[in-house]
Motif scaffolding. Structure first.
Motif, PDB file in Angstrom:
ATOM      1  N   MET A   1       0.907  -1.157  -0.063  1.00 21.65           N
ATOM      2  CA  MET A   1      -0.022  -0.046  -0.314  1.00 21.65           C
ATOM      3  C   MET A   1       0.775   1.222   0.119  1.00 21.65           C
ATOM      4  O   MET A   1       0.869   2.398  -0.605  1.00 21.65           O
ATOM      5  CB  MET A   1      -0.977  -0.203   1.288  1.00 21.65           C
ATOM      6  N   TRP A   4       2.428   1.330  -3.339  1.00 20.29           N
ATOM      7  CA  TRP A   4       1.206   2.018  -4.414  1.00 20.29           C
ATOM      8  C   TRP A   4       1.174   3.461  -4.230  1.00 20.29           C
ATOM      9  O   TRP A   4       1.029   4.367  -5.258  1.00 20.29           O
ATOM     10  CB  TRP A   4       0.113   1.105  -3.943  1.00 20.29           C
ATOM     11  N   GLN A   5       1.170   4.005  -3.094  1.00 18.15           N
ATOM     12  CA  GLN A   5       0.865   5.419  -2.712  1.00 18.15           C
ATOM     13  C   GLN A   5       1.975   6.103  -3.558  1.00 18.15           C
ATOM     14  O   GLN A   5       1.713   7.307  -4.263  1.00 18.15           O
ATOM     15  CB  GLN A   5       0.563   5.697  -1.391  1.00 18.15           C
ATOM     16  N   GLN A   8       3.026   4.006  -7.319  1.00 17.32           N
ATOM     17  CA  GLN A   8       1.987   3.014  -8.105  1.00 17.32           C
ATOM     18  C   GLN A   8       2.531   1.656  -8.254  1.00 17.32           C
ATOM     19  O   GLN A   8       2.305   0.959  -9.699  1.00 17.32           O
ATOM     20  CB  GLN A   8       1.568   3.588  -9.553  1.00 17.32           C
ATOM     21  N   THR A   9       3.418   1.012  -7.569  1.00 13.21           N
ATOM     22  CA  THR A   9       3.813  -0.363  -7.389  1.00 13.21           C
ATOM     23  C   THR A   9       2.681  -1.330  -6.675  1.00 13.21           C
ATOM     24  O   THR A   9       2.609  -0.984  -5.524  1.00 13.21           O
ATOM     25  CB  THR A   9       5.168  -0.294  -6.767  1.00 13.21           C
ATOM     26  N   ILE A  10       2.147  -2.269  -7.492  1.00 10.03           N
ATOM     27  CA  ILE A  10       1.563  -3.209  -6.890  1.00 10.03           C
ATOM     28  C   ILE A  10       2.511  -4.726  -6.613  1.00 10.03           C
ATOM     29  O   ILE A  10       2.907  -5.232  -7.694  1.00 10.03           O
ATOM     30  CB  ILE A  10       0.274  -3.679  -7.757  1.00 10.03           C
ATOM     31  N   ASN A  11       2.883  -4.964  -5.632  1.00 12.11           N
ATOM     32  CA  ASN A  11       3.937  -5.913  -5.456  1.00 12.11           C
ATOM     33  C   ASN A  11       3.302  -7.486  -4.782  1.00 12.11           C
ATOM     34  O   ASN A  11       2.914  -7.291  -3.755  1.00 12.11           O
ATOM     35  CB  ASN A  11       4.766  -5.494  -4.150  1.00 12.11           C
ATOM     36  N   VAL A  68       1.334  -0.915 -15.186  1.00 10.04           N
ATOM     37  CA  VAL A  68       1.199  -1.495 -14.141  1.00 10.04           C
ATOM     38  C   VAL A  68       0.966  -3.191 -14.266  1.00 10.04           C
ATOM     39  O   VAL A  68       1.664  -3.911 -13.375  1.00 10.04           O
ATOM     40  CB  VAL A  68      -0.179  -1.043 -13.177  1.00 10.04           C
ATOM     41  N   VAL A  72       3.061  -6.254 -12.068  1.00 10.77           N
ATOM     42  CA  VAL A  72       2.233  -7.115 -11.571  1.00 10.77           C
ATOM     43  C   VAL A  72       2.715  -8.596 -11.823  1.00 10.77           C
ATOM     44  O   VAL A  72       3.055  -9.378 -11.062  1.00 10.77           O
ATOM     45  CB  VAL A  72       0.815  -7.041 -11.718  1.00 10.77           C
ATOM     46  N   PHE A 210      -7.287   0.877   0.125  1.00 10.65           N
ATOM     47  CA  PHE A 210      -5.735   0.637  -0.416  1.00 10.65           C
ATOM     48  C   PHE A 210      -5.218   2.015  -0.405  1.00 10.65           C
ATOM     49  O   PHE A 210      -3.938   2.015  -0.546  1.00 10.65           O
ATOM     50  CB  PHE A 210      -5.992   0.238  -1.687  1.00 10.65           C
ATOM     51  N   ASN A 211      -5.880   3.371   0.051  1.00 10.73           N
ATOM     52  CA  ASN A 211      -5.384   4.347  -0.148  1.00 10.73           C
ATOM     53  C   ASN A 211      -4.900   5.082   1.177  1.00 10.73           C
ATOM     54  O   ASN A 211      -4.755   6.166   1.446  1.00 10.73           O
ATOM     55  CB  ASN A 211      -5.730   5.523  -1.277  1.00 10.73           C
TER      56      ASN A 211
END
Lengths: 267, 383
Positions: A1, A4-5, A8-11, A68, A72, A210-211
């Motif tokens: 999270m 991401w903030q 913009q990385t979703i791990n 993204v 992913v 998520f944010n």
């Protein structure tokens, strides 16, 4: 999270990021002959270097400009690589992991409370409070938030955006190492630990929001309590399904999460 | 043309040499759990078998042929195990060693039966030997042999009138659970709580809460090794005071190592143990530790004695004949004086089930302590 903030990385390898530091500790003790405390310090440094700096430089920086989705897929591949590497080069079976605190129990008002649980709750609260203070109460933290909200404008204002993003990755790596040190004495260190942890963490973040940091914390707490209540008073067989039911319900009726903020984007 | 002939002659020579080499070995593939939930059991079984194979090969092999034992990982997954057993069968094996997980054995033993390949397994589920497969052989007690001994211990040793049961929801756990409940009913001991858990489960907090609420006089734990260790840690964390009773999967050294001090006080019945008060087993344990650098559990003995049983039966036969080997193993008793590698006198009955002495044990200060040796059953169970 956090990632991401700011970037913009979703791990999808986040669970494995929690699994690996425990093996850094075990390897340092077994092959390096270090004491547990020294091994934890070394593991923290290695986590910052490998899960923070190297992850950003070798995976995120080259792939993120392509969108993204490629990232992913890359992190899913990274998760597999980390899992299989630990299995191949350390052990396939669960390993005992020492606890850095007493494993005794306390009697509080007739209830038995484990010191281990108190330490975990305390450490989690301190980590969250410190993170909140850092993000809101320090100049660097505010610069990181500005980077997260609008990197272009932040750059115009003279904020070193690249360095701020790197800080985020380092903080993420440090938190993963802390989680690993806390949870491994209970779960035992095993190469598959990331599967469970990653899924639960991801669901908790979406359920909570998520944010929002507080949303993810609330989501985690809600999931943990629900999971144990379901297993203890309803059915242990269906406990694994509960987070997923909750996830579906949240996505259908409150997609921004229970404590999240709705975001609008111009398309 | 001449060059072509030379090439063909060379190829033929190489083929003949390879054939000759193959005839000098006997193929005994190890299909086993090297990763996944069964990795502890599988690795011990594999290492036990490897130790026996190295010893036998160092002394010239079986009937002059050295053992070739390729290893493959079932990943503790029945589907993968079936594919690996099929692959092993395609390599024309003399016997197949493994797997240990009952769920895997149930789905792949039919392949061995169809190919008429004896399969030496570490699986313990009672129903494996109830389908009339003449090619499957255990290396340890089936649940139908071990559960009566545990039931007797709960009745006579603990004098408990009620018991709570925690089991793992796989073929091993389900088979044990059904047999245990039957044995409890036969002794008028009430099962006040019947809790299933998942294979690979990491969090036992809720299960322990349920066990505490059951207020049983004893708790019987029947899960695989890793889950047992996690359960023991959680049980001690929540301050459970009732006796924790189990089988080899609760009292094995690997479980004790993983659970740490939380394992102290656990007790029960062990069909096989590296801590058996027998000089042959102690010497084996020493060899194993020297070779692999860790203390083995009962699965190490399963793998080791399984290979020596094949060696003894083959030498008795005087030839490599898979069908004859299966027939010879049925009803065979091997004594340590005839084959030291068998470690303790072992009998395979007409079903391929094992009978040998067993032990009551307790974990004291991080070590398994044998408190009583129980005699061979001789197929008669004491009710």
């Amino acid at each position: 999270m956090l990632l991401w903030q700011t970037s913009q990385t979703i791990n999808f390898a986040q669970g494995e990021f929690v699994m690996v530091p425990a093996f850094f500790v075990l390897a340092a003790m077994k092959f390096g002959g270090l004491s547990f405390a020294a091994a934890m310090v070394l593991a923290l440094v290695l986590s910052l270097a490998v899960l923070g700096v190297l992850f950003k430089r070798l995976v995120v920086d080259p792939v993120l400009p392509h969108g993204v989705l490629p990232l992913v897929i890359s992190t899913i591949a990274l998760a597999l690589l980390m899992k299989e590497s630990v299995k191949e080069f350390y052990a396939a079976d669960a390993q005992p992991f020492p606890a850095a605190w007493a494993t005794t129990n306390l009697e509080l008002g007739g209830a038995v409370v484990s010191v281990q649980n108190l330490v975990i709750i305390g450490a989690a609260l301190v980590a969250v409070a410190a993170l909140q203070y850092f993000l809101n109460g320090t100049r660097t933290g505010r610069q990181m938030q500005a980077t997260a909200q609008n990197p272009t404008l932040a750059r115009v204002l003279g904020i070193p955006v690249g360095r701020m993003v790197l800080y985020t990755f380092l903080i993420n790596a440090a938190l993963c190492a802390l989680a690993s040190f806390l949870v491994s004495p209970i779960y035992l260190a095993k190469f598959t630990n990331g599967e469970t942890l990653g899924l639960v963490a991801f669901v908790a973040a979406i359920v909570g929001g998520f944010n929002q940091v507080r949303g993810a914390i609330a989501g985690g707490l809600l999931l943990g309590v629900l999971d144990n209540f379901v297993a203890a008073y309803w059915s242990a067989q269906y406990r694994a399904a509960i987070p997923l039911f909750l996830l579906i319900a949240v996505i259908l009726w409150r997609p921004q999460g229970l404590f999240g903020r709705a975001e609008e984007r111009t398309v | 043309m001449r060059k072509c002939m030379q090439l063909m002659a060379g190829a033929a020579l190489a083929f003949a040499a390879a054939l000759g080499q193959a005839q000098q070995t006997v193929n005994m593939p190890i299909v086993i759990e090297l990763s996944g939930a069964g990795a502890v059991s599988g690795t011990n079984f594999r290492d036990g078998a490897v130790l026996a194979i190295e010893e036998i090969n160092a002394k010239g092999g079986i009937l002059g042929r050295k053992i070739n034992a390729p290893q493959s990982d079932t990943q503790s997954n029945p589907g993968t195990s079936r594919a690996q057993v099929q692959k092993a069968i395609d390599g024309d094996p003399y016997v197949i060693l493994g797997p240990v997980f009952s769920g895997s054995v149930k789905v792949n033993m039919i392949l061995c039966q169809q190919a008429e390949v004896p399969q030496i397994t570490g699986a313990e589920a009672a129903d494996i030997k109830q389908v009339g497969n003449p090619y499957i052989f255990r290396t340890s007690f089936g649940q139908q042999m071990s559960m009566p001994k545990i039931a007797n211990y709960i009745r006579d040793g603990l004098k408990a009138k009620s018991v709570a049961l925690l089991w793992v929801n796989n073929d091993f756990g389900k088979g044990g659970r059904d047999t245990f409940i039957k044995e409890m009913a036969a002794r008028s001991i009430k099962v006040v709580s019947d809790i299933s858990t998942e294979s690979g489960q990491v969090d036992f907090a809720a299960d322990v809460v349920k066990l505490k609420g059951a207020n049983a006089e004893a708790i019987f734990v029947y899960t695989n090794e890793e889950e047992s260790a996690r359960f023991l840690r959680e049980a001690r964390k929540q301050g459970i005071t009732q006796p924790l009773i189990g089988e080899t999967t609760l009292l094995g050294q690997k479980v004790i190592d993983m659970a740490g001090p939380a394992a102290n006080g656990a007790r029960g019945h062990v069909g096989l143990t590296a801590d058996a008060p027998l000089p042959a087993v102690a010497a084996w344990k020493e060899k194993f530790v020297k070779r692999f650098g860790y203390v083995p559990d009962h699965n190490g003995i399963k793998g080791y004695t399984g290979v020596y049983a094949v060696k003894y039966a083959t030498q008795k036969l005087g030839k490599f004949d898979r069908k004859a080997l299966a027939k010879t193993l049925h009803g065979l008793t091997i004594r340590p004086e005839d084959e030291p590698g068998i470690l303790m006198e072992t009998t395979w009955d007409a079903n391929g089930d094992v009978d040998r002495i067993s032990f009551l044990a307790e974990v004291v200060e991080g070590k398994q302590k044998i408190v009583q040796t129980l005699p061979k059953l001789g197929n008669k169970l004491d009710k």
